[in-house]
Scaffold this active site. Structure first.
Site, PDB file in Angstrom:
ATOM      1  NE  ARG A 132      -3.760  -2.351   0.355  1.00  0.00           N
ATOM      2  CZ  ARG A 132      -4.820  -2.575   1.121  1.00  0.00           C
ATOM      3  NH1 ARG A 132      -5.216  -1.661   1.991  1.00  0.00           N
ATOM      4  NH2 ARG A 132      -5.487  -3.708   1.029  1.00  0.00           N
ATOM      5  CD  GLU A 149      -9.952  -2.471   9.079  1.00  0.00           C
ATOM      6  OE1 GLU A 149      -9.517  -3.483   8.510  1.00  0.00           O
ATOM      7  OE2 GLU A 149      -9.623  -1.319   8.772  1.00  0.00           O
ATOM      8  CB  SER A 185     -11.835  -4.493   5.220  1.00  0.00           C
ATOM      9  OG  SER A 185     -12.804  -3.866   4.428  1.00  0.00           O
ATOM     10  CD  GLU A 225      -3.325   3.291   2.359  1.00  0.00           C
ATOM     11  OE1 GLU A 225      -3.048   3.069   3.559  1.00  0.00           O
ATOM     12  OE2 GLU A 225      -4.387   2.946   1.838  1.00  0.00           O
ATOM     13  NE  ARG A 274      -5.664   2.599  12.105  1.00  0.00           N
ATOM     14  CZ  ARG A 274      -6.980   2.454  12.064  1.00  0.00           C
ATOM     15  NH1 ARG A 274      -7.543   1.470  12.748  1.00  0.00           N
ATOM     16  NH2 ARG A 274      -7.725   3.272  11.361  1.00  0.00           N
ATOM     17  CG  HIS A 275      -1.942   2.993   8.363  1.00  0.00           C
ATOM     18  ND1 HIS A 275      -2.563   3.783   9.305  1.00  0.00           N
ATOM     19  CD2 HIS A 275      -2.935   2.543   7.552  1.00  0.00           C
ATOM     20  CE1 HIS A 275      -3.860   3.816   9.081  1.00  0.00           C
ATOM     21  NE2 HIS A 275      -4.125   3.068   8.019  1.00  0.00           N
TER      22      HIS A 275
END
Length: 585
Positions: free
Chosen positions: A356, A508, A511, A358, A364-365
């Site tokens: 990813r 979370e 998903s 991002e 948490r990423h």
């Protein structure tokens, strides 16, 4: 007549016959050779007989020695021989301290470089298996020098292997352990790899500083250094392994090892007991994930990570040139999982990397993480997927608590956390219910048709725990605008979808959704979400030849471990993390 006898001449003593007080240039007092008299020569014997008096008349007068006297003389000679041998052994050890040879030198030192020269059949025991039932046994261990302390004629070494430690003791005894051995052990650098062979013994009192408290290694017959560490480490293992509770004390003077320092020297950082345990828990999560799905007739697949177009809408991608063609790293195996289901495998899962692009510098990423993905055909309702996931996570949590309790305890010693609470069956809430809980609590800025913010997820997690006494729950029927293009819309309300998220401690981890299996609806949704149709043409083709209704999800491995253990930062559960600012080591 015979000539008169020649006068006797006294023999001048040789230098070697003189008693040495201060020693000489050839021999020192500590030299065993200097303590052993040379054998008598025939001339010496003749001289001694003549000087002893002399003649046959005096010999006759003294008579022969009695048998009793002979025995006494023999005993005295044996005693003197033993004394001389003891003195020689002590002298040899003293000589070793002066740089000379040590009779026990073959019991310690640097081992030859291991180059697969031979297979000896030697058996090594793991430190974790050294316990009370082995007392009296001789074992060979290989581990790292965690700590070492020498004092006078003794040395204490703590040997560490992964998450366990044992104390090894060395006392000069003139038989098994020499001063040279103690001095050599005391000079070993921390983190050096050594082999130790010795007897498992019961200590006088429990060894509080080691995990193996009811035993220690003594009567060491061999210690060899397999690989020596440099003297100066980037940081001390003791500091990196210190409990978070130690830093909360008011008068603490402990050194905290920073996150960047740890990650820059990750090979050292990963040696701490807590990190050893964290990645064993991570391995266990994968194992339990596989177990649960295989029991339900899933098969493991492996999909491409180099693809010709974005695999999901809304997330940034790492773009690259692929032999002159535009390509990117897969954000998810989502499309390929669905194609596998439509190839009649029906139930599939994959454990593999996800990318990813991002620019999210949060706790948490990650830009690269490990995805635990599953996809399955359904008969009627996407709740069939939720049922599988319910069983899967209860199996996973139970398995971690029951089969990996030691690792959980080791982690908690450095990073204290509350055990995860979960229900049987897992709590399920609809998205509108969650929104109402937030609104009733007075939370502002909640969008009933938008995705939850990180802050809203945490607040909702706290509210759920207070009301339902669980840290683990499912929130389903998300707004359609917050989900990927391939998500099946809700049949009764177009604003919502047949989708879900799963949460641990208010964050979370999953998903998922029922996927669109109708090619016309799928094409329509792709266009609405800004996906270029030509980049997913092969994906769309998969649904033109009869398609099974299906659904599935993706799970972030590192996030699951972080939240289960309450660690607070995902970099702690990524062995070599990749975030927007880190590409090494």
């Amino acid at each position: 007549s015979r000539p008169p006898p020649l006068p006797l001449r006294a023999r001048t003593p040789r230098r070697a016959d003189l008693p040495s007080i201060t020693g000489n240039t050839e021999n020192k007092m500590s030299d065993p050779a200097a303590l052993t008299a040379p054998p008598p020569t025939p001339a010496d014997s003749e001289l001694d007989t003549t000087m002893g008096g002399g003649n046959e008349d005096s010999s006759a007068e003294s008579g022969e020695l009695s048998k009793k006297g002979a025995k006494k003389a023999l005993a005295a000679a044996e005693k003197e021989a033993k004394k001389a041998a003891k003195q020689a052994e002590v002298a040899a050890r003293e000589l070793a301290q002066q740089g000379g040879p040590d009779p026990l030198a073959d019991r310690y030192g640097d081992a030859p470089l291991i180059m697969s020269r031979e297979i000896t059949g030697k058996v090594w025991t793991h430190v974790k298996d050294v316990n009370a039932p082995l007392i009296g046994s001789v074992v060979t261990l290989r581990g790292r020098v965690h700590a070492v302390r020498g004092k006078g004629k003794s040395a204490f070494l703590v040997l560490r292997q992964q998450t366990t430690t044992v104390q090894c003791v060395f006392f000069v005894d003139e038989v098994n352990v020499s001063k040279g051995l103690v001095k050599w052990v005391s000079s070993l650098t921390k983190e050096s790899v050594v082999d130790i062979t010795g007897e498992v013994m019961a200590p006088e009192e429990p060894v509080a500083s080691c995990t193996q408290q009811d035993v220690e290694i003594g009567n060491v017959v061999s210690i060899k250094c397999i690989s020596r560490s440099v003297p100066v480490l980037p940081f001390q293992i003791e500091d990196a392994a210190r409990s978070e509770l130690d830093f909360e004390k008011e008068d603490t003077t402990f050194v905290r090892v920073g996150q960047d320092t740890r990650l820059n020297h990750r090979v050292i950082d990963l040696r701490t007991p807590a990190n050893q345990a964290i990645f064993r828990v991570q391995s266990a999560v994968c194992e339990l994930f596989r177990d649960a799905l295989r029991q339900k007739d899933f098969i493991e697949i492996h999909t491409p990570k180099l693809i010709g177009g974005a695999s999901e809408g809304g997330a940034s991608v790492f773009k690259l040139d692929y032999m002159g063609q535009k390509a990117c790293l897969a954000q998810s195996p989502q499309l390929y999982k669905q194609m596998a289901v439509e190839s009649d495998f029906e139930r599939v899962f994959e454990i593999g990397p996800v990318f990813r692009a991002e620019d999210s510098n949060t706790h948490r990423h990650l830009c690269e993480f490990t995805g635990l993905d599953m996809e399955m055909a359904i008969k009627e309702h996407y709740f069939e997927v939720l049922d599988v996931l319910d069983d899967l996570f209860i199996h996973m949590f139970d398995g971690l608590n029951e089969r990996f309790s030691h690792e959980l305890k080791v982690v908690a010693q450095q990073h204290p956390y509350e055990p995860l609470k979960y229900l049987r069956p897992t709590l399920r809430l609809e998205f509108p219910e969650g929104i109402k809980m937030l609104q009733d609590h007075g939370v502002e800025g909640v969008d009933p048709l938008g995705d939850l913010t990180t802050a809203h997820e945490r607040i909702l997690g706290d509210l759920v725990r207070q009301k339902y006494d669980t840290d683990f729950y499912i929130l389903h029927k998300y707004p359609a605008g917050a989900r990927p293009f391939y998500t099946m819309p809700d049949p009764t309300d177009a604003d919502y979808s047949n989708s879900f998220d799963i949460f641990i401690r208010g964050e979370e981890i999953i998903s998922g959704a029922q996927r669109i299996h109708d090619v016309d609806l799928l094409t329509k949704r792709a266009v609405e979400c800004g996906i270029e149709i030509d980049t997913i043409q092969s994906y769309l083709e998969a649904f033109k030849y009869g398609a099974l209704p299906h659904g599935g999800c993706g799970v972030g491995l590192e996030r699951v471990v972080m939240l289960f253990l309450g660690l607070g930062n995902i970099r702690k559960t990524s062995m070599f993390p990749r975030d927007p600012k880190r590409l090494a080591p």
